[in-house]
Design a protein around this motif. Sequence first.
Motif, PDB file in Angstrom:
ATOM      1  N   ASN A  73      44.420  28.511  31.852  1.00 46.44           N
ATOM      2  CA  ASN A  73      44.492  29.603  32.216  1.00 46.44           C
ATOM      3  C   ASN A  73      45.007  30.557  30.550  1.00 46.44           C
ATOM      4  O   ASN A  73      45.629  30.492  30.264  1.00 46.44           O
ATOM      5  N   LYS A  96      38.192  39.367  40.416  1.00 46.20           N
ATOM      6  CA  LYS A  96      37.842  37.734  39.891  1.00 46.20           C
ATOM      7  C   LYS A  96      36.185  37.895  40.424  1.00 46.20           C
ATOM      8  O   LYS A  96      36.198  38.070  41.122  1.00 46.20           O
ATOM      9  N   SER A 120      38.779  37.150  35.399  1.00 47.74           N
ATOM     10  CA  SER A 120      39.445  38.239  36.319  1.00 47.74           C
ATOM     11  C   SER A 120      40.237  39.509  35.158  1.00 47.74           C
ATOM     12  O   SER A 120      40.531  39.595  33.912  1.00 47.74           O
ATOM     13  N   ASN A 122      42.972  42.879  35.671  1.00 41.94           N
ATOM     14  CA  ASN A 122      44.029  43.012  36.335  1.00 41.94           C
ATOM     15  C   ASN A 122      45.170  43.852  35.485  1.00 41.94           C
ATOM     16  O   ASN A 122      45.306  44.207  34.597  1.00 41.94           O
TER      17      ASN A 122
END
Length: 353
Positions: free
Chosen positions: A57, A289, A302, A304
Amino acid sequence: MKTANKQKANQKNQHALICSFLAAFFLNLSALFSQNEKPKDTANFIYYPDKIMVRANLSTQSDDYFLKDKKGTNLDLETNNSYKLFLSIDYKFIGFSYGFYPKFFGGNKDEDLKGKSSFSDYNFRFFLGRWLQTVNYSKTKGYYVANMSEFDPNWIKGKDPYLQFPDFKTMQFGMSTSYLFNSKFSLKSITSFTEWQKKSDGSFLPSLIYSYNTIRSKSDDLDGKQKEFDLKLAAGYYYNFIIHKKFYMAPNLSPSLGVKFMKDKSRDSGVETVEKETYFTRNLDGGLKIGYNSDRILFGASLNFSVSSYNEDKNNVISNDKVYGLLYFGYRFNAPGFIAKPVEKIDDKIKML
């Protein structure tokens, strides 16, 4: 000087060792074990009971502190990093991730102007029936004043160095306990990816979040240490829209209220002072997402955001607002027997809860 260089070298070696171990672990296991077993399919979910999920990630999340002064100049402290990289592994009900600053992506090239920053993060997560328990430890060091032009009108961006706080260090030990109300919604399908949801659905997810933080700052005459204990109650809601069976779009929103207990101990020119305060905090977290899932490969992105603040006094508001993106890529492979057998025994007991 030699001691400082030795410590830095040790930190780099530790990070390199952890990354090398994880990479070798993932690659060796994926090569050794076959890919013939089919996932278990039900009306609402596709289960991957014998698969280990590994993910990388890449996040643009930054660490900063913002002091809002209603009568004067605001202070914006930031770390010198462009990205964070998290390596994750999940299997059945348990997961682990390690995060760090990936300098090999070209970040932190302007250390001569902003100074050096370091970051490490360790996160464990446990799915116990409808309960989710997380445990997290993170450490960040090295900040600079991002809004230098507000303090010095003659300061030139890209040429003059920023005011730096190389010994400004934050450490956090936190945990959260959450409960999933809707049994037809799979939180794993958008977090650990050890399951896949077949039908669109959502759920209310209240959480109790508790953390212990320390903030340490040092300069020539000043030595300060601030300890914080935060307790928050969040009312989260998650939804997963399934699109053409293998694509998804999952928004979430989680407002919360909490209380912060703070103890500030400082020594200025040999004089020690201790202050204790209690504050009420306001927080709002959320995001969106989108991604793709197959039996072996998944990827997505995604967006956020996180907004938190509390009133330090009548004139000052401490806030920590973040908006960041994340890209991820994951791969599933069969779990080896020496891992599958003991974990399966524990998992069977958990399903009985």
